[in-house]
Scaffold this motif. Sequence first.
Motif, PDB file in Angstrom:
ATOM      1  N   ASN A 160      17.325 -16.776 -54.826  1.00  0.00           N
ATOM      2  CA  ASN A 160      18.598 -17.514 -54.782  1.00  0.00           C
ATOM      3  C   ASN A 160      19.002 -18.096 -56.132  1.00  0.00           C
ATOM      4  N   GLU A 161      18.500 -17.517 -57.204  1.00  0.00           N
ATOM      5  CA  GLU A 161      18.836 -18.011 -58.541  1.00  0.00           C
ATOM      6  C   GLU A 161      19.677 -16.989 -59.275  1.00  0.00           C
ATOM      7  N   LYS A 162      20.634 -17.486 -60.070  1.00  0.00           N
ATOM      8  CA  LYS A 162      21.433 -16.627 -60.934  1.00  0.00           C
ATOM      9  C   LYS A 162      21.110 -16.961 -62.384  1.00  0.00           C
ATOM     10  N   PRO A 182      14.747 -13.652 -62.430  1.00  0.00           N
ATOM     11  CA  PRO A 182      15.258 -14.702 -61.544  1.00  0.00           C
ATOM     12  C   PRO A 182      14.341 -14.930 -60.353  1.00  0.00           C
ATOM     13  N   GLN A 183      14.356 -16.143 -59.866  1.00  0.00           N
ATOM     14  CA  GLN A 183      13.647 -16.475 -58.644  1.00  0.00           C
ATOM     15  C   GLN A 183      14.605 -16.349 -57.460  1.00  0.00           C
TER      16      GLN A 183
END
Length: 281
Positions: free
Chosen positions: A24-26, A21-22
């Motif tokens: 703030n990514e889920k 994940p990057q």
Amino acid sequence: MRGLFVGLMTLDCIYQAQRPPQANEKLVAQEVMMAAGGPATNAAVAFAALGGQATVVAAVGQHPMTALLRDDMAQVGVQVQDLTPQRQASPPISSIVVSAATGDRAVISRNAAELQVPPQAIDLTDIDVVLMDGHQMELSVCVAKAAQRQGIPVVVDAGSWKAGFDQVLPLATVVIASANFHPPHGAALAYLQGLGIPYVAITHGERPIILSDGGTPGELAVPPTAVVDTLGAGDIFHGAFCYAWAGVFAEALASASQVASLSCQYFGTRAWIPHCISQTS
């Protein structure tokens, strides 16, 4: 074969996803597993899977999560010798994301820096080989000296340079280093040969293994494989080497390479075991 594996035990949370994940990514994982991990621990699992009797010497303790570690070790037939039986804190935890398309992994973890124990006597009765991964350096020096006195081969997993390795490496019979092993003085192979270590191998993933067999240099090709997950492949290589080694260095490396390549075909650090057993039975 009876092996003693000194070093790190972690609780590994392993996810397979399209990619890490990057910010703030889920992401939703395609697969997930939880198991005991760490270099010495994974090596012990491979050793036991091939038919050996393996004992891991590591700092475990009595935190509720360590029950997962002990249960997992019992399921794969590995004994645990706990260096910190009264410790109540959480064990080191690793979170790993394996990219489904490439088998590459991204890891965030804690090592054994806060779990160091002083030198102490470790029973080496009936032990055929000792492996240490450098995560309990003072203890490793003590165990390596004892093993050397008793004529027990000492294998060192040199995945990366660690403070104190200059005390452990000269005691080794075999050093298996990775391409990420960068000693402070000179190139890895020349440095290890200069210490008078009888057997040295440097792995480079899918590229040939560079080796020094009693000072004689050489290369060993790695079997091609369809990679699903590379997590723990080096550790599994080390455990398989310890099981296979009977003094013929190149043959043991080739056998270990076969097992490590097989492990890369399956997700996680355990799924390869039934397939290995079926091939060797």
